[in-house]
Design an enzyme around this catalytic site. Sequence first.
Site, PDB file in Angstrom:
ATOM      1  N   HIS A  82      41.098  46.950  35.335  1.00 46.32           N
ATOM      2  CA  HIS A  82      42.329  47.709  35.122  1.00 46.32           C
ATOM      3  C   HIS A  82      42.769  47.695  33.672  1.00 46.32           C
ATOM      4  CE1 HIS A  82      45.073  44.175  34.790  1.00 46.32           C
ATOM      5  NE2 HIS A  82      44.246  43.601  35.657  1.00 46.32           N
ATOM      6  N   CYS A  94      41.479  39.203  37.951  1.00 49.09           N
ATOM      7  CA  CYS A  94      41.021  40.565  37.738  1.00 49.09           C
ATOM      8  C   CYS A  94      40.600  40.756  36.278  1.00 49.09           C
ATOM      9  CB  CYS A  94      42.107  41.563  38.113  1.00 49.09           C
ATOM     10  SG  CYS A  94      42.322  41.745  39.900  1.00 49.09           S
TER      11      CYS A  94
END
Length: 525
Positions: free
Chosen positions: A417, A436
Amino acid sequence: MAASAGAQAQQATEAAFVFKMSAYKQAVAESFGDDESIAAFYRGRDFAPIWTGSSESDRLRREALLEAFAMADDHGLPVREFDAQRLMAKMAQARTGRDRGMVEIELTRSFVAFAHALQSGVLEPGRIISGIKREPPRRDPQLLLTRLIEEDPRAVMRSLAPTSPEYTRLMRAKLRMEHRIQHGGWGQAVPAGSLKPGNAGNAVVALRNRLTAMGYMAPSLSPRYDAALEEAVSQFQEDHGLEPDGVAGSSTMREINVSPEERLKSIMVAMERERWLNLPEGLGQRHVRVNLVNFHAQIFDDDKLTFETKSVIGHQNRDRRTPEFSDVMDHMVINPSWYVPRSIIVNEYLPLLRANPGAVGHLQVIDSRGRVVPRYHGFARYSASTFPFSMKQPPGPRNALGSVKFMFPNRYNIYLHDTPSQHLFSRQVRTFSHGCIRLDDPHDFAYALLAKQEANPVDYFHRILDSGQETHVDLVEPVPVHLIYRTAFTQAKGQMNYRDDVYDRDARLWQALSAKGVSLRLGRT
């Protein structure tokens, strides 16, 4: 009478042969254990041998197996498990049908074990490190054995090793490093904490000699830290993930003084890791590869690097480390909401909310029916186990996921992301996330993915982005994603690259390989 005696002798010989064959078959049948695949192979050929028979084919298979075992050390496999001399001695000592049956199965098991080790790795990594979510791609023993009787056995043995360019280059690097170690290594360590251009003296000579032995510069007698030495230091820094400023500061000097033996361990662990990625279907004609410890995300097309951007990975804390696994990216979300993981809610945000209901005001508290919960009631009565709400951050410029996230749905809730924390990409070691992977150039990454399905991917992406609406965009051709961890990796041209073992995974893998019998080949040849 003579005819009768001859018939009796023939009958006795035939009976002895039948007895030997029965003893052989019984020994083979009893040795299967719970290995149904090997059992099915032998039942399918009425227990006929593939190693211990007298045919030319059996002889060629024996020779091919023993020749392959002789190469085990070149691949960094445990030599003691693939001991050709021991197997030859057992074959020579086999006298009875039962002996031959036992040797037959031992050869078969040795072949299957060798094939598995060379094709897909020595270790079961998840049993050693919980953060490695990989199952080695073991081939079916029955299929391996069938290939062995239907194809040239030497060709089968040659085909077992991974054929990826990375594995081939790693193996060459291993052999070169062993040769270097056997002929004196890189010389003495540099006796200085740091050096810089303009310095002179014995420490500079030691630095120059060590970099020369590593292949970074031509031999020279100069005692000065000159332009040539500065250029060599810069290239070394580039290959070790350091700022290439040409100054041998403390971090650079620490890497320069790492022994070749330690680098060899890293190469051998990387070879083991590459075997885990030796998938029958390959990595994908187009695929995303994230080397966690290199802090970069890459797109490959037909094994060629076509896009690269910096990345941030999970923190070194055990509960925040990014796992290693492979999955398939099938969509992206432009203008994403951030749905806060439960662990972050109860460990980080709930204590703040209990003290101050208005805390973390950029996040919405959501009830089980999807409604935003008013803050004025307070949250002091809730504990980590009783807090009944979820939390969400709507799309916007301050969103923790930035403007886009890239989804390869998986049980670990890991994805790539954007991030508003762009300053972190200037750091050399980028371990700051909850697990992440944050990207430095997420828009360019999106354009590269969309270029396969949109005539103008930039306009398409920004038209959705400018709407401000959370939008799910499918990838017409899903893309495999491989999260890997390589402290040693190659380049098509140039020197080996090395990175720090930030999660201490490779150190533990080397210990496990050593326990299996893998060792450094350091003796002079």
